[in-house]
Design a protein around this motif. Structure first.
Motif, mmCIF file in Angstrom:
data_model
loop_
_atom_site.group_PDB
_atom_site.id
_atom_site.type_symbol
_atom_site.label_atom_id
_atom_site.label_comp_id
_atom_site.label_asym_id
_atom_site.label_seq_id
_atom_site.Cartn_x
_atom_site.Cartn_y
_atom_site.Cartn_z
ATOM 1 N N ARG A 345 0.819 -1.217 0.000
ATOM 2 C CA ARG A 345 0.000 0.000 0.000
ATOM 3 C C ARG A 345 0.855 1.271 0.000
ATOM 4 O O ARG A 345 0.606 2.188 -0.811
ATOM 5 N N PRO A 346 1.864 1.405 0.880
ATOM 6 C CA PRO A 346 2.678 2.629 0.831
ATOM 7 C C PRO A 346 3.362 2.838 -0.519
ATOM 8 O O PRO A 346 3.405 3.967 -1.026
ATOM 9 N N LEU A 347 3.877 1.771 -1.115
ATOM 10 C CA LEU A 347 4.568 1.907 -2.396
ATOM 11 C C LEU A 347 3.583 2.270 -3.509
ATOM 12 O O LEU A 347 3.854 3.160 -4.328
ATOM 13 N N ALA A 348 2.430 1.589 -3.550
ATOM 14 C CA ALA A 348 1.425 1.894 -4.564
ATOM 15 C C ALA A 348 0.917 3.317 -4.424
ATOM 16 O O ALA A 348 0.751 4.043 -5.418
ATOM 17 N N GLY A 349 0.669 3.746 -3.192
ATOM 18 C CA GLY A 349 0.205 5.112 -2.967
ATOM 19 C C GLY A 349 1.240 6.145 -3.350
ATOM 20 O O GLY A 349 0.907 7.190 -3.929
ATOM 21 N N TYR A 350 2.503 5.861 -3.050
ATOM 22 C CA TYR A 350 3.557 6.831 -3.372
ATOM 23 C C TYR A 350 3.726 6.965 -4.882
ATOM 24 O O TYR A 350 3.880 8.067 -5.412
ATOM 25 N N VAL A 351 3.695 5.828 -5.581
ATOM 26 C CA VAL A 351 3.796 5.869 -7.041
ATOM 27 C C VAL A 351 2.632 6.655 -7.630
ATOM 28 O O VAL A 351 2.803 7.494 -8.527
ATOM 29 N N ALA A 352 1.430 6.411 -7.128
ATOM 30 C CA ALA A 352 0.241 7.084 -7.655
ATOM 31 C C ALA A 352 0.308 8.593 -7.469
ATOM 32 O O ALA A 352 -0.108 9.360 -8.349
ATOM 33 N N LEU A 353 0.844 9.035 -6.339
ATOM 34 C CA LEU A 353 0.833 10.467 -6.027
ATOM 35 C C LEU A 353 2.082 11.204 -6.477
ATOM 36 O O LEU A 353 2.025 12.414 -6.741
ATOM 37 N N ALA A 354 3.215 10.503 -6.590
ATOM 38 C CA ALA A 354 4.486 11.181 -6.869
ATOM 39 C C ALA A 354 4.787 11.295 -8.354
ATOM 40 O O ALA A 354 5.489 12.220 -8.786
ATOM 41 N N VAL A 355 4.301 10.361 -9.162
ATOM 42 C CA VAL A 355 4.577 10.403 -10.599
ATOM 43 C C VAL A 355 3.721 11.497 -11.241
ATOM 44 O O VAL A 355 2.492 11.499 -11.107
ATOM 45 N N LEU A 356 4.379 12.432 -11.920
ATOM 46 C CA LEU A 356 3.683 13.578 -12.528
ATOM 47 C C LEU A 356 2.805 14.276 -11.503
ATOM 48 O O LEU A 356 1.616 14.566 -11.739
ATOM 49 N N ALA A 357 3.391 14.558 -10.355
ATOM 50 C CA ALA A 357 2.635 15.091 -9.227
ATOM 51 C C ALA A 357 2.113 16.497 -9.526
ATOM 52 O O ALA A 357 2.741 17.287 -10.240
ATOM 53 N N ARG A 358 0.955 16.798 -8.947
ATOM 54 C CA ARG A 358 0.384 18.136 -9.036
ATOM 55 C C ARG A 358 1.224 19.078 -8.178
ATOM 56 O O ARG A 358 1.739 18.696 -7.127
ATOM 57 N N ASP A 359 1.381 20.331 -8.620
ATOM 58 C CA ASP A 359 2.178 21.321 -7.901
ATOM 59 C C ASP A 359 1.676 21.444 -6.464
ATOM 60 O O ASP A 359 0.483 21.662 -6.228
#
Length: 440
Positions: A345-359
């Motif tokens: 869960r932490p890894l999936a969540g981090y990938v989802a939020l960090a890749v092309l992250a909103r400003d």
């Protein structure tokens, strides 16, 4: 155990549940941890052997009790969300960016990760492994209260909190709250996919049925029914021409309970996802007159009902742990639970939020620390128990005892780990955000 003893234990437990949120507010100890501990202690008392706490003997009861608890929680989180979602405004959709990322990226990745662990590590059949992933993927709206938004804000309350430097609708709490509200319904397509695979004969036609009906059709119906119910009830409560029918002015908060039951029932009757309908109904009802104090009254009733249901479930869960619930747990289940909570869960969540992250300077944008917090605090709880109960009451599921033990253990691990870390982590992030605001 006599009837008097049962009432005494329930009364003392309810008193404990009433006091705990105030006592544990500033300490790294959540009420669910204490309630499970009380359940463990009760389970060690000399109870009658005529009462079985084995999940296999109580499938229907578990399913209905957890179902109602999740429904109550979904109405509560829907009423609590203050951030507006204008369906015709792209800018409004972008402020919900963390939510869409967690739903469309993190949850499928979590399902896939747990399914692979179930198949590769636990040796489960692919359909059972997929079911395990779908059951454990959703962030729970019931036990995640420590990291969710608080009560609905009106203009006067929001202004007072702004003067005090508080912000209960920060992006972290908002993302976790909205995710918990929506993903309980969006996990259902994967539960149904697992059930279709277990039924056998899954081919191209069944795949088309799953995608067209279970993914698109039932989601659309659930959202449509929920939005329509919320709009109608909002018109009646806030804008009815007859003063006697304007419940908002009368201050009758039981409308929230009526709304969750009606929207869920209507959605289920037409085949839609009822969980999504309840959350959508709450969001639409909240939008009817956003600054009316009536929302706080409705939220208060729902919150108390949720607390009572959660008390019951956690006490029974603790009691069941001492009476055989975990007897089928082995190293495979322990590994799956720890891997989910600490890695998947932490890894999936981090990938989802960090890749092309909103400003991070824009609404809906998160900095690195906030991304890590949202990714980590994916609380597992009552929703997972419901989905497993739903599955085993609709289809024969191999390895059912092992699944119950593993899911229950995962819930306990999440309650302990997230309960201990939530208060200090959120306090640290709040302090950092206040410091940044003051410096700015």
């Amino acid at each position: 155990m006599t009837g008097g003893a049962v009432y005494l234990i329930l009364g003392l437990s309810l008193l404990l549940a009433t006091v705990l949120p105030h006592v544990t507010r500033r300490v790294p100890l959540s009420p669910p941890i204490v309630l499970v501990g009380v359940g463990l202690a009760i389970g060690l008392l000399p109870l009658s052997d005529d009462v079985s706490l084995q999940p296999e003997d109580n499938r229907e009861l578990i399913t209905h009790v957890t179902e109602f608890t999740v429904l109550v929680s979904l109405m509560g989180v829907g009423l609590a969300i203050d951030r507006i979602l204008e369906l015709r405004s792209w800018g409004s959709w972008r402020t919900w960016s963390p939510v869409w990322r967690m739903l469309l990226v993190a949850m499928p990745l979590t399902i896939l990760g747990v399914a692979l662990l179930g198949w590769w590590v636990a040796g489960l059949a692919p359909a059972v492994a997929l079911l395990l992933g779908a059951v454990l993927a959703p962030t729970d709206p019931v036990l995640a209260s420590d990291v969710q938004v608080g009560e609905p804000l009106t203009e006067d309350v929001a202004a007072a909190e702004a003067e005090d430097g508080e912000d209960e609708d920060d992006d972290i709490r908002f993302a976790l709250t909205a995710e918990a509200g929506l993903n309980d319904g969006l996990a259902f397509p994967f539960v149904h996919l697992a059930l279709l695979l277990l039924a056998g004969g899954f081919g191209l036609a069944e795949a088309g049925t799953w995608l067209g009906w279970y993914v698109v059709g039932k989601i659309a119906l659930g959202l449509a029914v929920g939005l329509a119910a919320g709009w109608l009830l909002g018109r009646q409560a806030f804008h009815a021409r007859n003063d006697d029918l304007r419940l908002a002015d009368a201050g009758e908060p039981l409308l929230a309970v009526a709304a969750l039951l009606a929207s869920y029932g209507a959605a289920e009757l037409v085949g839609g996802y009822g969980f999504l309908a309840v959350f959508a109904c709450a969001i639409q009802l909240r939008a009817s007159d956003r600054n009316h104090s009536y929302h706080r009254a409705m939220h208060g009733v729902v919150e108390r009902l949720e607390r009572l249901m959660t008390l019951l479930i956690l006490l029974v869960l603790g009691m069941a742990m001492t009476r055989g619930l975990l007897e089928h747990l082995d190293w495979r289940g322990v590994l799956v639970a720890l891997a989910l909570v600490l890695v998947v869960r932490p890894l999936a969540g981090y990938v989802a939020l960090a890749v092309l992250a909103r400003d991070e300077r824009e609404e809906g944008g998160l900095d690195r620390g906030e991304i890590a917090a949202v990714a980590f605090f994916g609380v597992r709880g009552v929703g997972s128990l419901y989905y497993l109960g739903y599955a085993v009451t609709h289809e024969h599921v191999p390895d059912e005892p092992w699944l119950w033990s593993t899911v229950a253990f995962t819930v306990i691990v999440s309650v302990l780990l997230h309960g201990v870390t939530a208060t200090p982590a959120m306090a640290r992030l709040d302090a950092r955000r206040k410091g940044s605001a003051a410096a700015g």
